[in-house]
Design a protein around this motif. Sequence first.
Motif, PDB file in Angstrom:
ATOM      1  N   LEU A 109       0.854  -1.175   0.000  1.00 28.55           N
ATOM      2  CA  LEU A 109       0.000   0.000   0.000  1.00 28.55           C
ATOM      3  C   LEU A 109       0.891   1.226   0.000  1.00 28.55           C
ATOM      4  N   THR A 110       1.132   1.762  -1.171  1.00 30.83           N
ATOM      5  CA  THR A 110       2.090   2.844  -1.335  1.00 30.83           C
ATOM      6  C   THR A 110       1.358   4.124  -1.707  1.00 30.83           C
ATOM      7  N   ILE A 124      -9.936  14.921   1.532  1.00 26.70           N
ATOM      8  CA  ILE A 124      -8.851  14.060   1.057  1.00 26.70           C
ATOM      9  C   ILE A 124      -8.037  13.600   2.256  1.00 26.70           C
ATOM     10  N   VAL A 125      -7.822  12.303   2.341  1.00 23.34           N
ATOM     11  CA  VAL A 125      -7.147  11.709   3.487  1.00 23.34           C
ATOM     12  C   VAL A 125      -5.977  10.870   2.982  1.00 23.34           C
ATOM     13  N   GLU A 126      -4.803  11.091   3.554  1.00 26.66           N
ATOM     14  CA  GLU A 126      -3.643  10.266   3.255  1.00 26.66           C
ATOM     15  C   GLU A 126      -3.606   9.085   4.214  1.00 26.66           C
ATOM     16  N   ALA A 127      -3.270   7.909   3.711  1.00 27.20           N
ATOM     17  CA  ALA A 127      -3.284   6.718   4.556  1.00 27.20           C
ATOM     18  C   ALA A 127      -2.291   5.711   4.012  1.00 27.20           C
ATOM     19  N   LEU A 128      -1.918   4.790   4.878  1.00 26.07           N
ATOM     20  CA  LEU A 128      -1.060   3.672   4.504  1.00 26.07           C
ATOM     21  C   LEU A 128      -1.815   2.355   4.540  1.00 26.07           C
ATOM     22  N   GLU A 129      -3.098   2.382   4.862  1.00 24.49           N
ATOM     23  CA  GLU A 129      -3.926   1.188   4.874  1.00 24.49           C
ATOM     24  C   GLU A 129      -5.202   1.461   4.091  1.00 24.49           C
ATOM     25  N   LEU A 130      -5.782   0.383   3.580  1.00 24.55           N
ATOM     26  CA  LEU A 130      -7.014   0.526   2.820  1.00 24.55           C
ATOM     27  C   LEU A 130      -8.153   0.971   3.728  1.00 24.55           C
ATOM     28  N   PRO A 131      -9.015   1.870   3.249  1.00 22.39           N
ATOM     29  CA  PRO A 131     -10.191   2.255   4.044  1.00 22.39           C
ATOM     30  C   PRO A 131     -11.183   1.106   4.117  1.00 22.39           C
ATOM     31  N   LEU A 137      -9.330   5.487  -4.852  1.00 22.82           N
ATOM     32  CA  LEU A 137      -8.004   5.594  -4.252  1.00 22.82           C
ATOM     33  C   LEU A 137      -7.038   6.199  -5.258  1.00 22.82           C
ATOM     34  N   ALA A 138      -6.257   7.171  -4.821  1.00 25.78           N
ATOM     35  CA  ALA A 138      -5.143   7.688  -5.607  1.00 25.78           C
ATOM     36  C   ALA A 138      -3.881   6.956  -5.176  1.00 25.78           C
ATOM     37  N   PHE A 211      -1.663  -3.265  -5.231  1.00 23.37           N
ATOM     38  CA  PHE A 211      -2.264  -2.108  -4.579  1.00 23.37           C
ATOM     39  C   PHE A 211      -3.510  -2.511  -3.804  1.00 23.37           C
ATOM     40  N   LEU A 212      -4.242  -3.499  -4.299  1.00 19.90           N
ATOM     41  CA  LEU A 212      -5.439  -4.006  -3.654  1.00 19.90           C
ATOM     42  C   LEU A 212      -5.239  -5.473  -3.312  1.00 19.90           C
ATOM     43  N   PRO A 213      -5.844  -5.951  -2.245  1.00 19.93           N
ATOM     44  CA  PRO A 213      -5.686  -7.367  -1.877  1.00 19.93           C
ATOM     45  C   PRO A 213      -6.448  -8.262  -2.842  1.00 19.93           C
ATOM     46  N   ARG A 214      -5.948  -9.484  -2.939  1.00 16.86           N
ATOM     47  CA  ARG A 214      -6.618 -10.482  -3.773  1.00 16.86           C
ATOM     48  C   ARG A 214      -7.976 -10.821  -3.175  1.00 16.86           C
TER      49      ARG A 214
END
Length: 599
Positions: A109-110, A124-131, A137-138, A211-214
């Motif tokens: 998750l970059t 706009i929210v910066e994050a290191l984990e998926l919401p 998602l950018a 970028f996204l989980p399987r």
Amino acid sequence: MKALRSKQDHEDRPRKKMLLSSRANPPKPLKLAGPGLHVSLKSLLPSTPIPSPSLPSILPRHGKKPPKLNSRRLVRAILWLSVLIGVYYLATFAFASTSTSGGTRKPRLTGLTFLTSFGKTYEIVEALELPDHPTPLALADGEGKHHWTISIPSGLGFPLASSVYADICSQADEVARQVGGRGRRQNTRHGDYMQHDAHFLDVHEAQARHFLPRDRETGKDWDSAPQAAAEPNQPPSPGRAVCNKTLTYVLDATDAGLGSALLGMWLSYGLAEREGRSFFIDDTNFPYGNYSTFFVPPAPPACRLPPPSHRVPCPHQASHLVVSAATARWTFGAAFHEHHPQRDIYEMARSGFEALFKLRKEDDDYVRARAAKLRTGPGPTPAHGLENGLLGIHIRRGDRHPYEFAYQLGYLPPDRYLAVARRLVGQSERWKLMLASDDADMYDHIELPDTIRAQQRISLASKKSLGSGGLGWERGFFTDVFWSLGLPTHGPEQRRLGSPAPSRAKPNPNPNPHSSATQANDIQDYRTNPTKEALQLRELLGRAYLLDLAMLAQSDKVVCGVSSNACRILAVMLGWERAFENNDWTNVDGNHGWRALDY
């Protein structure tokens, strides 16, 4: 004597020797007047030496020597730092191994950026984990390239709430602009309907790049819900391959009108056909009940749907697209009309009508039998073996008002419809004037003589015909009246399930029936979870509407107002040649032309 004088003269001359420092070769004593009196310049100098302003000392102040570098301490610090880094990587690897079962790799998750919505305001929210909620998602990869995708967490089911789909499309526009402005390609035209956004990553592409989980639900047949709408008596076929491209039309509760749902579904079918997409219908949240209650379900495609996380409402280039009344303005908005000419849009709707408008057998048999009866009798025997002609009139009242400026706050007078009908067919008795309306009082209106009901299988009773104590259908179709059908008239249930208002509130994915939040959401949930009595009334209204349309489509000519969705549907049912070239379809609402949907 001469020599002595010379020596004395030499001593009396001024000396030309230069003094470099007050410390070296101090001057000799000055000679004052008088014998034996001498004063030295050394006595005028300070006792401490004057430091040189340009020549720094090579020794540190106070005479201390600089400390020597301790190589043992440096080596020890490097060893400790190496140990800490090694422990961090071991812990990360162990966490990734325990959190990924079945060989699924933990996504990288970059640089995630997602939007949260509060009404119509987006943050706009910066994050290191998926919401934990569906959102665009950018993304930024390791090379600094910018992308964006749609994240729908697994386990939310299908379909999502209509407000969620609308929020995703609203936020996707902003994310696409943000990413397009930061990326190298800044000439992307988001207004072009078929423009390919190079920054967008489809869900399967985002999963392949971690970028996204399987998908955790591998092997599950995810088209079971749409299959129930399209083929209720057939079990799903999990052995079928997943479709390459799909379009799923979701019949939701965004609009209470059945006409807009039909037009949206027909357009979606025609669009899917042109773009090579497999077409599916989902009636999970259909306010009128099951699709099979009204129509014969279409044959299912040879392939099956992907997992729900792959089915997104935006952008249009996504492989698996979801379309509903909530997202119609993105799918069939201004960009759609700019790209496709009016004739192409009409043909899309016509293709959907031919494939999907198949009434269930008993209703279809009734329509055919009644049309045949009206053409041959009762009434005067047709001269020279000719059948009676049929002219259909549709009058929309209720909450749908005309486009014509003089009647925008009211309704077109009924005699206008009759005047246009008589101008088309004259006063000949061989023409039968069939009338269909959402206002039951129109069937007995004094300005509409010599008209007959289009169909009598399901009739709307007016309050006037039932008397003062009746609860008839009055003044046409109103959205609020529709949502309140079948509600209890008193008691706590009436307060809890009162007439719902449009809401952007997200439903709780894991509701607790005993919680106060769940009870507060019962008002909006009632749209898609009606009582048994309400569902029966809705089904009767829907069948009456479809029977009216089917009967008017059997007419030789149709008179209606284009502001009504039923009028637009009738133009599609007649076909382009009959409706517009032969002028068998006549609009009485000003000089406005045919259109598919309002956007």
